[in-house]
Design an enzyme around this catalytic site. Structure first.
Site, mmCIF file in Angstrom:
data_model
loop_
_atom_site.group_PDB
_atom_site.id
_atom_site.type_symbol
_atom_site.label_atom_id
_atom_site.label_comp_id
_atom_site.label_asym_id
_atom_site.label_seq_id
_atom_site.Cartn_x
_atom_site.Cartn_y
_atom_site.Cartn_z
ATOM 1 N NE ARG A 36 18.456 30.452 41.164
ATOM 2 C CZ ARG A 36 19.331 29.550 41.614
ATOM 3 N NH1 ARG A 36 20.157 28.778 40.700
ATOM 4 N NH2 ARG A 36 19.577 29.281 42.788
ATOM 5 N NE ARG A 77 25.861 27.785 52.708
ATOM 6 C CZ ARG A 77 25.642 27.172 51.488
ATOM 7 N NH1 ARG A 77 26.177 25.987 51.307
ATOM 8 N NH2 ARG A 77 24.687 27.461 50.500
ATOM 9 C CE LYS A 223 15.175 28.989 46.350
ATOM 10 N NZ LYS A 223 16.745 29.182 46.097
ATOM 11 C CB THR A 281 16.355 21.456 42.469
ATOM 12 O OG1 THR A 281 15.938 22.435 43.129
ATOM 13 C CG2 THR A 281 17.507 20.817 43.287
#
Length: 488
Positions: A36, A77, A223, A281
């Site tokens: 990945r 963020r 995702k 994760t």
């Protein structure tokens, strides 16, 4: 033939830790099937170099590896602080500044990357920062400001993520950076492209269109990490080639207590809709530092395997951890152990009720026979890999050897559980001769031995996309010669 074949695939994230001399080759040798590239970190040259290095290391090992490019997505963020990290105390006031020219932050306020945040939240909402380690109560919203009170305090540093509990943020799925990274993904020729923070099938379709316009043909991975995605999960799965259970942000938005059940639901529905599924994760997060996983991590990986996931993924453990190859080895052992202890039971009532493709029908018939008569393996002669995908949707302990001359197809099949892609070109011979050569090829590779019974799927015309229409029951004879079966 005595060595146990691992059925579950392993994905490892590349990063500074795998850049160390010799480490990438070690990681691949331990069992990584897909590497990945995390576009959230590093620059374009880093990703080009890592993709090339992975392919070169795989070639040295005499095997293949697939490459997955993972888009950063519009993760919301905080911006940067003037003097580094700050500490937020419980009960203190803290403002999220939604101006484009917000100054560097301090212990009372900080800028945010998503300038419309103030439009999406209301007093009473909970905002979760840094994967939920810091919790803010929204007490007031005015133009370009979200005024909060700290409910759970702690250290907050630059560029940490923001989630709204329950979801509901309207930011688009693809950012400007993602669009540039899609161009890069096409240039690198990744085999899979993961789209972050998918909310709808339209997000998946947009990414696929942009990739195709850039000259790429990778499989699209959706995702699942937003609350909104769960309401239209079936539509997202149908629009995708692969689904990833991205448990970080999904757990923050939905809550830890709901996450295990949702993971099982996503895996189950993805398999029922004949797509591949990745569980990701913090699967072995302690191995960022430790050379051994915790028992809880072992159980986490094993449960995903038992639930039927196609692949399990390592992130920080291999990208920046101290023991990348050891983490992969641990994950491989856990996958093998779970597969030994829990034999899958075929459920022919699940999946598509009406079969619209001939190769899908052949795959279902093959798995039914394999379950009833007992065979050593299923051998699929496939051009695109579609037959192997249909076969792998019905969980079985029978290995599927997928023989294809198509390089890209073989790499995509590296993500399918139970499937072992093998380079094979029948040189444009007829289907009968191709079948004989395929069995002999597997015999020479020691995947089959004399007297093994196998099911072979093929088409009337070798090398034709979607042409699988034939199922044969064969026995391996002396010197690997294929023989038709008489009495079962």
């Amino acid at each position: 033939m005595s060595e146990q074949l691992r059925r579950t695939r392993i994905i490892a994230t590349l990063g500074p830790a795998t850049d160390a001399p010799g480490m990438l080759k070690k990681v691949l040798a331990e069992g990584v099937d897909v590497v990945r590239l995390n576009f959230s970190h590093g620059n374009a040259d880093d990703h080009r170099a890592r993709a090339a290095a992975a392919r070169a290391a795989a070639a040295e090992l005499g095997r293949e590896v697939a490459v997955l490019g993972d888009l950063q997505g519009p993760k919301i963020r905080v911006e940067r602080f003037a003097d580094g990290a700050v500490h937020l105390d419980v009960g203190a006031r803290f403002t999220l500044d939604c101006r484009a020219d917000a100054p560097p932050g301090d212990a009372t306020r900080v800028g945010v990357g998503y300038l419309d945040l103030w439009r999406d939240v209301n007093p009473g909402d909970l905002l979760l920062l840094d994967d939920g380690l810091i919790v803010l109560d929204v007490i007031n919203v005015v133009p370009e400001q979200v005024q909060c009170e700290v409910r759970v305090g702690g250290r907050l540093s630059d560029r940490k993520g923001i989630n709204r509990q329950g979801g509901g943020l309207t930011v688009a799925a693809l950012s400007d950076k993602d669009r540039h990274d899609i161009q890069l993904a096409a240039e690198i020729q990744v085999d899979f492209l993961a789209v972050s923070f998918v909310k709808s099938a339209a997000d998946v379709e947009q990414a696929r269109r942009l990739l195709q316009e850039a000259g790429g043909d990778a499989a699209i991975v959706a995702k699942i990490e937003r609350t909104e995605a769960m309401a239209v999960l079936g539509e997202i799965i149908d629009a995708s080639d692969v689904v990833m259970v991205a448990r970080g942000d999904l757990g923050v938005e939905i809550g830890d207590a709901e996450l295990p059940g949702l993971q099982k639901k996503i895996i189950r529905e993805t398999l029922e809709r004949s797509r591949a599924v990745i569980t990701a994760t913090q699967m072995m997060q302690s191995m960022v530092e430790s050379p051994i996983p915790t028992r809880a991590e072992v159980l986490d990986v094993a449960n995903a395997v038992i639930d039927g996931t196609d692949a399990v993924m390592l992130s920080q453990e291999t990208a920046s951890g101290r023991h990348p190859d050891t983490a992969v080895a641990a994950m491989r052992r856990v996958c093998l152990g779970a597969e030994r202890q829990f034999e899958p039971k075929l459920d022919f009532g699940s999946g598509a009720r009406v079969l619209v493709r001939t190769d899908q029908a052949i795959a279902l018939a093959s798995m039914f026979l394999a379950d009833r008569i007992g065979v050593r393996a299923i051998v699929a002669l496939t051009e695109s890999g579609a037959t192997a995908r249909w076969l792998s949707r019905h969980r079985s302990s029978v290995p599927i050897y997928a023989l294809s001359r198509n390089d890209a197809a073989r790499r995509r099949m590296l993500l399918f559980r139970d499937v072992h892609p093998i380079d094979f070109d029948p040189h444009d011979v007829g289907p009968m001769q191709a079948a004989r050569e395929a069995i002999q090829h597997l015999f020479r590779l020691a995947h089959l031995v004399e007297d093994d019974r196998v099911i072979l799927t093929t088409g009337d015309h070798t090398g034709q996309l979607g042409g699988t229409n034939t199922l044969k029951l064969l026995r391996v004879g002396p010197a690997g010669l294929a023989e038709g079966l008489g009495d079962l």
